[in-house]
Design a protein around this motif. Structure first.
Motif: not given
Length: 511
Positions: A300-306
């Motif tokens: 979840l953290r990677n898509p939110l960062a993008i």
């Protein structure tokens, strides 16, 4: 016999035991009543028949002499009448006394208080006239109660008179003439000291046996009552322990007390075992859940960062007024999601603690410095009960602060509209306990087993991770955290930290 009793009820075993204990005195009493007493009565009956025959012969002889002499009894006997009676008694009694050594014959005339005696209970040396007179007075004194009784009833009387060791069997009979009592004749014989002592012993035995039976029965009933009451108390206590595992049996004396102590120890061990099993199951669930949560949080953290980076680029390239407002909302929600992800990562993969020697009272003071405004804003009165001179403990200060903040926040949220929060520190034998006591609405009984489960919360806006993370942190410190008390009047959360834990010191300075 013992095998049969083993399968019987407790009351039956007690009753059979009491019956066995009382059987011996009952048999002794029965023998004494039906055999020993009967033997004594037979011996006395033999003496009564023998002496009665002699007295009856004496009375008949006197009556015949009085009839032949035409003695008339009007008011008082004359001197001649008394002389006739005494002479007749001499003639009749002397051969009887001589022929029956150890038997004493006597004649008493109530009208003149004269006494005539033949024979001796013991073989004596020849006596002087003065000794004979003194002997008559003594004999009259010893027989006085029997003489009075016969004079009153006009009926024969047999009895044992005298003191222990010097008793005699007496048989008394009235001498009647023309319906009037003119004299009382009697015969007495020494009772053997062994027989007298035997009768005395039988009497004492009967009394002691009776007292023993009464005392034994009373003591048995008292013991049975106490045992039954204690057994009933143990039974009620065990039933109460089934409903509430915190209840314990009261202290009792003796062997029953040892049984009670064993039951209480077993209950404590079972409760401890149950708590350890629950902690083990919770730890296993937390480990499994932590692995899942860690993987999901990373994904979840990677898509939110993008998404956040994209929004920031859009803000730089497009300068429309409305777009900035929307991008701000998106960033706020992304930050909120990142905070949740951070909590999930902290829960699923906690980092190794960095410990240092810390004084818990000072750590609590530092936590209260930035939480006190929140307490004041929610109308919560704070009371500190810190025990002085707490020993230093090796803890991760930041992690322990997180635990204390979580507990203060939970207490604040439980006191809607204000209340009182008490924080106290206590030195135990091997631990230091920190209690957080609030005056909130308490925790429901059904919620207690799950308060430390991850994602379990009773609030609409809660994540359910605060107490779970606190549990993990305390567990890392080899400590314990639990709900020590809860009711509609408030809840007490307790944190226990060992005085000596085994964390290797890394960095950090004492607080």
């Amino acid at each position: 016999m013992l095998r049969i009793l083993k399968n019987k009820s407790f009351a039956t075993q007690i009753m059979v035991t009491v019956a066995a204990i009382l059987l011996i005195p009952i048999l002794v009493m029965t023998y004494d009543i039906f055999f020993s007493g009967a033997k004594d009565e037979m011996l006395l009956k033999t003496k009564e028949e023998r002496l009665g025959t002699m007295v009856n012969a004496t009375v008949q002889g006197l009556s015949e002499v009085l009839d032949r002499s035409n003695v008339e009894v009007n008011s008082h006997l004359t001197t001649m009448d008394i002389s006739i009676i005494s002479n007749a008694f001499d003639v009749i009694a002397k051969p009887l006394a001589d022929g029956n050594p150890g038997v004493r014959l006597g004649l008493y005339i109530p009208d003149t208080n004269d006494l005539y005696v033949y024979g001796f209970l013991h073989q004596y040396r020849p006596q002087t006239p003065e000794e004979m007179k003194a002997r008559e007075y003594r004999i009259l004194d010893e027989a006085s109660s029997g003489l009075v009784a016969v004079n009153a009833t006009k009926k024969p009387l047999s009895r044992i008179a005298g003191s222990l060791g010097n008793q005699a069997f007496e048989y008394l009979m009235p001498v009647m003439q023309q319906g009037n009592l003119i004299a009382i004749a009697w015969a007495d014989e020494q009772v053997h000291p062994v027989f007298a002592q035997s009768r005395q012993f039988s009497l004492i035995t009967r009394i002691l046996t009776l007292v023993g039976l009464i005392f034994g029965l009373g003591a048995a009933l008292y013991v049975i009552h106490n045992l039954a009451a204690e057994v009933q108390m143990i039974k009620n206590g065990i039933l109460g322990m089934e409903e509430d595992s915190d209840k314990r049996l009261p202290v009792m004396p003796g062997e029953i007390g040892e049984v009670v102590q064993a039951i209480n120890n077993m209950a404590d061990n079972l409760k401890k075992k149950k708590r350890l099993e629950e902690e083990l199951m919770r730890s296993e669930r937390l480990v499994a859940l932590g692995r899942l949560v860690t993987g999901v949080a990373h994904e979840l953290r990677n898509p939110l960062a993008i998404v956040k980076a994209t929004v920031q680029v859009m803000e730089g390239e497009f300068k429309e007024e409305g777009l900035k407002e929307y991008s701000k909302v998106i960033c706020e929600q992304i930050d909120r999601g990142n905070n949740v992800i951070k909590e999930l990562l902290d829960f699923g993969r906690p980092s190794k603690p960095i410990v240092s020697p810390t004084e818990l009272n000072r750590l609590l003071e530092s936590v209260l410095t930035f939480t006190y405004p929140m307490l004041r804003q929610n109308n919560i009165e704070l009371e500190k009960r810190f025990e002085s001179n707490l020993p230093l403990v090796n803890i991760d200060m930041d992690r322990m602060k997180q635990v204390f903040v979580n507990l203060i926040l939970n207490a604040t949220q439980a006191m809607h509209g204000g209340g009182k929060l008490i924080i106290e520190s206590i030195i135990k034998e091997e631990d230091i306990e920190i209690n957080f006591i609030d005056s909130g609405s308490g925790i429901e009984v059904n919620d207690l087993p799950r308060v430390f489960d991850p994602f379990y919360t009773t609030r609409d806006d809660g994540s359910g991770l605060g107490l779970s993370i606190s549990y993990q942190i305390i567990h890392m410190h080899m400590g314990k955290i639990w709900v020590s008390e809860t009711s509609p009047k408030g809840t007490t959360m307790t944190v226990s930290i060992p005085k000596s834990n085994r964390f290797p010191l890394r960095t950090g300075l004492p607080l």
